[in-house]
Design an enzyme around this catalytic site. Structure first.
Site, PDB file in Angstrom:
ATOM      1  N   TYR A 187       0.834  -1.205   0.000  1.00 46.34           N
ATOM      2  CA  TYR A 187       0.000   0.000   0.000  1.00 46.34           C
ATOM      3  C   TYR A 187       0.866   1.252   0.000  1.00 46.34           C
ATOM      4  CZ  TYR A 187      -2.958   3.747   1.723  1.00 46.34           C
ATOM      5  OH  TYR A 187      -3.604   4.943   1.866  1.00 46.34           O
ATOM      6  N   GLU A 236      -3.482   7.651  -3.942  1.00 45.33           N
ATOM      7  CA  GLU A 236      -3.357   6.366  -3.266  1.00 45.33           C
ATOM      8  C   GLU A 236      -3.154   5.253  -4.286  1.00 45.33           C
ATOM      9  OE1 GLU A 236      -5.899   5.273   0.508  1.00 45.33           O
ATOM     10  OE2 GLU A 236      -6.957   4.698  -1.310  1.00 45.33           O
TER      11      GLU A 236
END
Ligand code: GDP
Ligand code: MN
Length: 413
Positions: free
Chosen positions: A128, A216
């Site tokens: 992530y 993101e």
């Protein structure tokens, strides 16, 4: 004391009056690719035939991904790995036109109008990466975690230490040592570290130069041959900065937005849909919060609020009214305005004109204060309509909540 001064509204007002513009995954990936963040090969498709044609170009099998402005698509059935062209066709038929419900959509879900068809990649690890605006430090914060994929929200909640953070200096961007620290920290093996560092720095550059409020990559993947890719991408753009990004402003997809919010934005009005039954027309975000709190305090619940801003004219008031009333949940309307630049008589004239034109059927409670109050009162009194003019905020809230409950006939015109 009972918890009435709701944080939820505070966050709605502070976040939503500065609504970031959302874009689709394929658009976010195109931005990242421009900055040399590695992304899978792929193209957007609007029909099943186009999806199959893209897969053919990619060599057969492909990943078929619903394009909506919400995450959680994987769990909701909006991402399918298709091994061959027949499977691509079947996946495209299934996903295109479906109403996808995820934890980030409204309960009714979101209609899928386009697909991203991408090459399949051999995933070794799902990581992530994310950049968010941190108001406390007035900086962007870079976050990275080894626990990427579809469960990152749970990781953030249950095990926040599994998310590493670095503050981004606005002048310097993400520095090499910071990126290396993060890359090693999330377990990227040595042969892949340089690629990961370059991708992280490119992500920061893309974020800064696009005036993004969020960028993101989840998952950021490591392949078996030690390459990294952005397998998913989400970018929110600061709408206050869009005037200097005409190309990015053009990426807006109004099909993904609440139709009434789109309509309101055409007239420079700020409309937010909520779930109660009292329509609220106010001027200013602070007054909006105060109004919603006091409606709650009086035992009611706002259906929406429409902020007409400081300097609205009669025409804007009329449009505001029309938008407010097209929400069928509205059983009574509270107009709560402080007359500064927007004078009370301008407001009153706008309200009366709207009431004439729109054949208003619900009770209307008005509380106004400030410049030209007496003239405004006179306009309302002489209008022939049965408006309820309230004396102060508390009185206004009690009257409108009662009216919404049907306890008083109010101003049925
Ligand atoms: P989200 O659920 O809306 O965040 O959608 P994502 O784009 O993150 O996709 C969800 C999941 O689908 C990912 O976490 C991957 O596990 C899987 N996925 C997406 N693209 C690929 C791919 O190219 N190959 C494989 N094997 N899985 C993929
Ligand atoms: Mn994702």
């Amino acid at each position: 004391m009972e918890k009435i001064f709701s944080n939820r509204y505070f966050s709605i007002v502070t976040q939503r009056t500065k609504t970031p513009m959302k874009i689709h995954e394929y658009q976010a990936k195109a931005i990242l690719a421009k900055y040399n963040v590695p992304v899978p090969r792929g193209e957007v498709a609007l029909t099943v035939e186009e999806a199959v044609a893209v897969a053919e170009k990619l060599g057969g099998g492909a990943v078929v991904k619903a394009q909506i402005h919400a995450g959680g698509r994987g769990k909701g059935g909006g991402v399918k790995v298709a091994r061959d062209l027949d499977a691509v066709k079947a996946a495209a038929e299934k996903i295109l036109g479906m109403t996808l419900i995820t934890h980030q959509t409204s309960p009714e879900g979101q209609l899928v109008r386009s697909l991203l068809v991408e090459e399949m990649l051999p995933i070794e690890k799902e990581l992530y990466l994310g950049i968010v605006l941190d108001r406390a430090s007035s900086s962007l914060i870079f976050m990275a975690s080894a626990a990427g994929g579809m469960e990152i929200e749970e990781v953030a909640h249950d095990n926040p230490d599994a998310i590493l953070k670095e503050t981004i200096d606005p002048g310097l961007g993400l520095q090499d040592y910071q990126a290396r620290k993060l890359a090693f920290g999330i377990g990227i093996p040595a042969p892949a570290v340089n690629g990961a560092v370059a991708a992280m720095k490119a992500l920061v550059k893309a974020c800064l130069e696009s005036d993004a409020t969020l960028a993101e990559i989840n998952p950021f993947i490591l392949t078996k041959d030690n390459k990294v890719y952005a397998l998913d991408a989400k970018i929110n753009l600061d709408d206050n900065a869009l005037f200097r990004h005409k190309d990015l402003a053009a990426l807006r997809d109004i099909y993904e937005e609440d139709p009434l919010e789109v309509e309101a934005s055409k007239y420079g009005l700020n409309y937010i849909k909520l779930d109660g039954n009292v329509g609220c027309m106010v001027n200013g975000a602070g007054l909006a919060m105060g109004t919603m709190d006091i409606i709650k305090y009086a035992g009611g619940s706002p259906a929406n609020f429409l902020d007409v801003g400081g300097g609205a004219n009669a025409e804007q008031i009329k449009n505001a009214f029309r938008i407010l009333l097209s929400d069928t949940a509205v059983k009574a309307v509270l107009i709560n305005v402080f007359g500064g630049i927007l004078r009370c008589d301008t407001l009153a004239n706008g309200v009366v004109a709207a009431a004439r034109d729109l054949n208003i059927q619900v009770p209307i409670v008005i509380r106004m204060e400030g410049t030209n109050l007496e003239q405004g009162r006179k306009v309302l009194e002489e209008s022939g309509f049965n408006f309820t003019v309230a004396d102060g905020m508390k009185d206004a809230a009690e009257k409108v909540v009662a009216a919404a409950l049907g306890a008083v006939g109010g101003g049925k015109q």
